[in-house]
Design an enzyme around this catalytic site. Structure first.
Site, PDB file in Angstrom:
ATOM      1  N   ASP A   6       0.949  -1.086  -0.076  1.00  0.00           N
ATOM      2  CA  ASP A   6       0.061  -0.057  -0.089  1.00  0.00           C
ATOM      3  C   ASP A   6       0.718   1.191  -0.081  1.00  0.00           C
ATOM      4  O   ASP A   6       0.302   2.303  -0.731  1.00  0.00           O
ATOM      5  CB  ASP A   6      -1.156   0.120   1.087  1.00  0.00           C
ATOM      6  CG  ASP A   6      -0.461  -0.223   2.565  1.00  0.00           C
ATOM      7  OD1 ASP A   6       0.671  -1.112   2.614  1.00  0.00           O
ATOM      8  OD2 ASP A   6      -0.844   0.085   3.515  1.00  0.00           O
ATOM      9  N   THR A  43       3.385   6.835   6.356  1.00  0.00           N
ATOM     10  CA  THR A  43       2.564   5.779   6.357  1.00  0.00           C
ATOM     11  C   THR A  43       3.282   4.620   6.894  1.00  0.00           C
ATOM     12  O   THR A  43       3.028   3.231   6.231  1.00  0.00           O
ATOM     13  CB  THR A  43       2.309   5.708   4.499  1.00  0.00           C
ATOM     14  OG1 THR A  43       3.364   5.537   3.899  1.00  0.00           O
ATOM     15  CG2 THR A  43       1.724   6.859   4.047  1.00  0.00           C
ATOM     16  N   ASN A  91      -5.198  -4.156  14.269  1.00  0.00           N
ATOM     17  CA  ASN A  91      -5.015  -5.419  13.220  1.00  0.00           C
ATOM     18  C   ASN A  91      -3.869  -6.167  13.608  1.00  0.00           C
ATOM     19  O   ASN A  91      -3.429  -7.508  13.432  1.00  0.00           O
ATOM     20  CB  ASN A  91      -4.726  -5.177  11.792  1.00  0.00           C
ATOM     21  CG  ASN A  91      -3.745  -3.858  11.585  1.00  0.00           C
ATOM     22  OD1 ASN A  91      -3.017  -3.563  12.270  1.00  0.00           O
ATOM     23  ND2 ASN A  91      -3.633  -3.514  10.113  1.00  0.00           N
ATOM     24  N   GLU A 118      -2.927  -1.063  15.682  1.00  0.00           N
ATOM     25  CA  GLU A 118      -2.698  -0.928  14.376  1.00  0.00           C
ATOM     26  C   GLU A 118      -1.188  -1.208  14.287  1.00  0.00           C
ATOM     27  O   GLU A 118      -0.593  -0.655  15.100  1.00  0.00           O
ATOM     28  CB  GLU A 118      -3.389   0.093  13.319  1.00  0.00           C
ATOM     29  CG  GLU A 118      -3.059   0.313  12.116  1.00  0.00           C
ATOM     30  CD  GLU A 118      -1.693   0.745  11.760  1.00  0.00           C
ATOM     31  OE1 GLU A 118      -1.020   0.508  10.465  1.00  0.00           O
ATOM     32  OE2 GLU A 118      -1.070   1.438  12.731  1.00  0.00           O
ATOM     33  N   ASN A 154       1.347   0.123  12.433  1.00  0.00           N
ATOM     34  CA  ASN A 154       2.494   1.380  12.305  1.00  0.00           C
ATOM     35  C   ASN A 154       2.518   1.829  13.605  1.00  0.00           C
ATOM     36  O   ASN A 154       3.620   2.113  14.196  1.00  0.00           O
ATOM     37  CB  ASN A 154       1.834   2.295  11.473  1.00  0.00           C
ATOM     38  CG  ASN A 154       2.098   1.951  10.025  1.00  0.00           C
ATOM     39  OD1 ASN A 154       2.758   1.203   9.699  1.00  0.00           O
ATOM     40  ND2 ASN A 154       1.157   2.704   9.018  1.00  0.00           N
TER      41      ASN A 154
HETATM   42 CA   LIG Z   1       3.223   1.487   5.217  1.00  0.00          CA
END
Ligand SMILES: [Ca+2]
Length: 312
Positions: free
Chosen positions: A13, A126, A160, A166, A168
């Site tokens: 992604d 990201t 997740n 999450e 990150n």
């Molecule tokens: Ca990433």
């Protein structure tokens, strides 16, 4: 025109986020920095070079950053991204032609922000927030000069990597806490939003029909991502998280947001890395954080397809 620094860990992604940022005319991609995350720094940097080469973006500056989280051991996400960190199906990745520039990503982020007019550079992380936290600590003056931070990460609902967190944020919760607590505007584009950005077979067909190398590359990314996401988390179609943060900067109407206080849990036995969003009351006047809630998925995919087409 939005001038951005994309700090990433490609990653399927992330690769799509690079293509969207480079291929959309309203984004001025100042440079790409890499951080250890989805895979080791060496691998994600190698993957970034391959993406830049495929898209003919050898002139976009690329620098490597932190190899590991501030305090914690390295955790990577091969289960989702494969042994290379950017596994593809049915596409021959050639050796990267795009170069890596000298110097550390964190110093380059600082130098770039300090050299430009205040309020003109937007940070788009990201991956884990290690580089951004280090930059804020090494040169605190950047905090007041950055226009805003628009990050993919976190969730106000279910995580997740763990039930609470999450990936990150879970990978480097201390860095995330620094970034969320600094005095700059932060938009959290988390799983609550990005799980609406699904690469369905219909979406994949749009990239296939471009008939270009970049289109074929995206199809190959989605193919591997689909298999891995199905096996790891039971998704039918894979959620393409990272370009959602870029899409918000291109067209804020594509991503609905709500202003709420957000902080990061670092100590909980079950909850370390959780982004805690406080929805109990209207946000205070000085609240600098907001969370993404609702994606206009058709418009989002239009942006990504258009960018891929523009790159040829
Ligand atoms: Ca990433």
């Amino acid at each position: 025109m939005r001038s951005i620094i994309l700090d990433c860990d490609p990653g399927h992604d992330d690769a799509v986020a690079i293509l969207l940022a480079a291929g959309n005319p309203s984004i001025d991609l100042l440079g790409i920095t890499t951080v250890g995350g989805n895979h080791t720094l060496d691998k994600v940097t190698h993957n970034a070079r391959q993406v830049l080469a495929i898209a003919g973006l050898d002139d976009v500056p690329l620098r490597a950053g932190a190899t590991r989280p501030l305090l914690r051991p390295v955790e990577t996400a091969e289960g989702i991204h494969g042994d290379s960190g950017m596994e593809v199906h049915g596409y021959e990745l050639s050796e990267p032609a795009a170069p890596v520039a000298e110097g550390h990503a964190v110093q380059w982020i600082i130098d770039t922000i300090m050299a430009r007019e205040p309020g003109t550079v937007t940070l788009v992380p990201t991956g884990p927030l290690t580089n951004i936290a280090l930059a804020a600590r090494l040169e605190p003056r950047i905090v007041g000069r950055v226009r805003e931070v628009v990050l993919m990460g976190g969730a106000f609902g279910t995580g997740n990597w763990t039930a609470s967190a999450e990936f990150n944020i879970a990978a480097d919760p201390e860095a995330a806490q620094i970034v969320f607590r600094e005095d700059w505007p932060v938009t959290m584009v988390g799983l609550d939003l990005t799980h609406q950005a699904l690469a369905t077979p219909e979406v994949e067909a749009r990239f296939a029909s471009l008939g270009t190398d970049v289109g074929d590359f995206v199809v190959a990314l989605f193919g591997a991502f689909r298999t891995n996401y199905r096996d790891a988390q039971g998704f039918v179609d894979p959620p393409v998280h990272d370009p959602c943060a870029v899409a918000y900067l291109i067209d804020p109407d594509v991503v609905e947001t709500v202003r709420v206080p957000v902080d990061v849990e670092t100590r909980g036995e079950l909850t370390a890395g959780r982004t805690v969003a406080d929805f109990r009351a209207p946000a205070p006047a000085d609240c600098r954080t907001q969370v993404a809630t609702q994606l206009d998925a058709p418009r989002f995919w239009d942006l990504v397809v258009d960018a891929a087409r523009a790159l040829g």
